[in-house]
Scaffold this motif. Structure first.
Motif, PDB file in Angstrom:
ATOM      1  N   CYS A 130      27.048  30.084  45.311  1.00 40.95           N
ATOM      2  CA  CYS A 130      28.242  30.741  45.246  1.00 40.95           C
ATOM      3  C   CYS A 130      28.119  32.149  44.619  1.00 40.95           C
ATOM      4  O   CYS A 130      28.016  32.145  43.470  1.00 40.95           O
ATOM      5  N   ALA A 131      28.174  32.994  45.438  1.00 39.17           N
ATOM      6  CA  ALA A 131      28.074  34.533  44.503  1.00 39.17           C
ATOM      7  C   ALA A 131      29.485  34.766  44.011  1.00 39.17           C
ATOM      8  O   ALA A 131      30.555  34.558  44.373  1.00 39.17           O
ATOM      9  N   MET A 132      29.244  35.004  42.677  1.00 39.29           N
ATOM     10  CA  MET A 132      30.555  35.141  41.581  1.00 39.29           C
ATOM     11  C   MET A 132      30.671  36.566  41.214  1.00 39.29           C
ATOM     12  O   MET A 132      29.586  37.215  40.953  1.00 39.29           O
ATOM     13  N   ARG A 133      31.865  37.017  40.979  1.00 37.81           N
ATOM     14  CA  ARG A 133      32.190  38.397  40.584  1.00 37.81           C
ATOM     15  C   ARG A 133      32.763  37.988  39.151  1.00 37.81           C
ATOM     16  O   ARG A 133      33.739  37.314  38.632  1.00 37.81           O
ATOM     17  N   ILE A 134      31.887  38.389  38.115  1.00 37.00           N
ATOM     18  CA  ILE A 134      32.436  38.322  36.866  1.00 37.00           C
ATOM     19  C   ILE A 134      32.873  39.169  35.724  1.00 37.00           C
ATOM     20  O   ILE A 134      32.804  39.295  34.555  1.00 37.00           O
ATOM     21  N   SER A 135      33.382  40.269  36.533  1.00 36.26           N
ATOM     22  CA  SER A 135      33.896  41.675  35.921  1.00 36.26           C
ATOM     23  C   SER A 135      35.132  41.065  34.922  1.00 36.26           C
ATOM     24  O   SER A 135      35.439  41.864  34.050  1.00 36.26           O
ATOM     25  N   ARG A 136      35.974  39.932  35.618  1.00 33.93           N
ATOM     26  CA  ARG A 136      37.089  39.616  34.654  1.00 33.93           C
ATOM     27  C   ARG A 136      37.048  38.319  33.711  1.00 33.93           C
ATOM     28  O   ARG A 136      37.736  37.768  33.349  1.00 33.93           O
ATOM     29  N   TYR A 137      35.679  38.106  33.738  1.00 34.20           N
ATOM     30  CA  TYR A 137      35.142  36.751  32.818  1.00 34.20           C
ATOM     31  C   TYR A 137      35.819  36.957  31.462  1.00 34.20           C
ATOM     32  O   TYR A 137      35.669  38.033  30.807  1.00 34.20           O
ATOM     33  N   PRO A 138      36.621  36.061  30.787  1.00 30.98           N
ATOM     34  CA  PRO A 138      36.976  34.510  31.385  1.00 30.98           C
ATOM     35  C   PRO A 138      38.156  34.340  31.899  1.00 30.98           C
ATOM     36  O   PRO A 138      38.816  33.276  31.981  1.00 30.98           O
TER      37      PRO A 138
END
Length: 352
Positions: A130-138
């Protein structure tokens, strides 16, 4: 039971499970899919994969398994038959990294109706990329797409349709870090492979409570204490001393004096190290990374400012000169002591 055995003896002498049910070459087997359960087991952001339990019902019509209910022995509406004895479409999650059936194949059964309708389920544990976008992590929201369809049969042989009548899908999560927000389903056709596929779009939202109380709040508190400790005087006499000093007395005992700011700076470095261990690696910096980087920059600026102040204070004290007036105006000191030499001498005399 006796009725099931009688029906089994009627339909199975001429039944061949190796071939798809068709009366002529143009017949298409329509398989109805009905997802019933979806449970999140694990979301690995570092590996960008998701592990879940998926259960869906498959049903189709096989005219070879139909019987007439004209006698007492064949009056049953449905019977249970081992799945290995039936023809079944090869419908599974496509492009899965790993798949494990919860119920072994030799123990699964299918329900066959008198009109030839066959229904079966296959609950499985699936690991999918699953390709994930982590720019807003967490505080991120991820959308994972799951394709379910046949591996071999083309659209002119097996066609999929979605059962939406009185549809209710149970979505659960076995992990407290992620919450299933929405699941959307639709049937798509791939023009290149001429295959049907059921597309499940699963929206997941991360629960940031753990990161707030273990990373964000402690980092903020340590950053504030670091800044306050660096600017806090180390002595009530008014003189500024270095923040870390090592003294060796006559008994060869070493005493180390560390200020509050430096202690908090070391604690902040340890917090940053622990936080970056579980931080996803990507070409963009997530919110948590920007936040930690900002706190480090603030502590760096505070350290550089206190170093400059200590240097200026030492130069002014040793050279017995008053600071320029523009520095006083910059520091909002409208009036300052012009007799610095006398005040410094008196302070040093009290200390001695």
């Amino acid at each position: 039971s006796g009725g099931e055995k009688a029906i089994f003896d009627i339909i199975y002498p001429t039944y061949e499970s190796r071939f798809r049910p068709k009366q002529n070459e143009s017949d298409v087997t329509v398989v109805t899919l009905r997802p019933t359960n979806f449970r999140i087991l694990k979301v690995d952001v570092l590996e960008q994969s998701i592990q879940f339990v998926l259960d869906f019902t498959q049903s189709w019509y096989d005219y070879r398994l139909a019987w007439t209910r004209d006698t007492d022995a064949t009056s049953l509406k449905t019977i249970k038959i081992p799945e290995e004895s039936l023809w079944a479409p090869d419908i599974n999650p496509i492009s899965s990294l790993a798949r494990r059936s919860i119920i072994p194949t030799n123990r699964r059964v299918a329900e066959v109706s008198y009109d030839g309708r066959v229904a079966k389920t296959d609950p499985s544990v699936v690991t999918l990329s699953c390709a994930m976008r982590i720019s807003r992590y967490p505080y991120d929201v991820q959308t994972c797409v799951i394709n379910i369809g046949p591996w071999i049969f083309r659209r002119d042989e097996v066609r999929l349709q979605l059962d939406t009548n009185n549809f209710t899908m149970v979505t659960e999560q076995s992990t407290s870090e992620w919450v299933v927000k929405d699941v959307k389903m639709n049937i798509t056709q791939d023009e290149d492979t001429n295959l049907d596929a059921l597309v499940l779009s699963v929206k997941l939202r991360r629960n940031p409570t753990y990161y707030v109380y273990t990373v964000i709040v402690p980092t903020f508190v340590n950053c504030c204490l670091c800044i306050f400790g660096l600017f806090m005087p180390t002595d009530t006499s008014g003189l500024r001393y270095e923040k870390v000093s090592v003294e060796i007395n006559s008994s060869y005992l070493i005493s180390v004096r560390v200020s509050l700011g430096v202690t908090c700076l070391l604690a902040l470095a340890m917090l940053v190290g622990e936080a970056t261990k579980n931080m996803p690696k990507a070409d963009t910096i997530p919110f948590l990374g920007i936040y930690i980087l900002a706190t480090c920059v603030l502590c760096f600026l505070a350290t550089a400012t206190t170093s400059l102040l200590s240097f200026a204070h030492e130069r002014v004290t040793t050279m017995e000169r008053n600071p320029p007036k523009w520095i006083a105006r910059l520091l909002l000191c409208k009036g300052y002591d012009t007799s610095l030499r006398l005040r410094t001498t008196s302070i040093q005399a009290r200390i001695e």
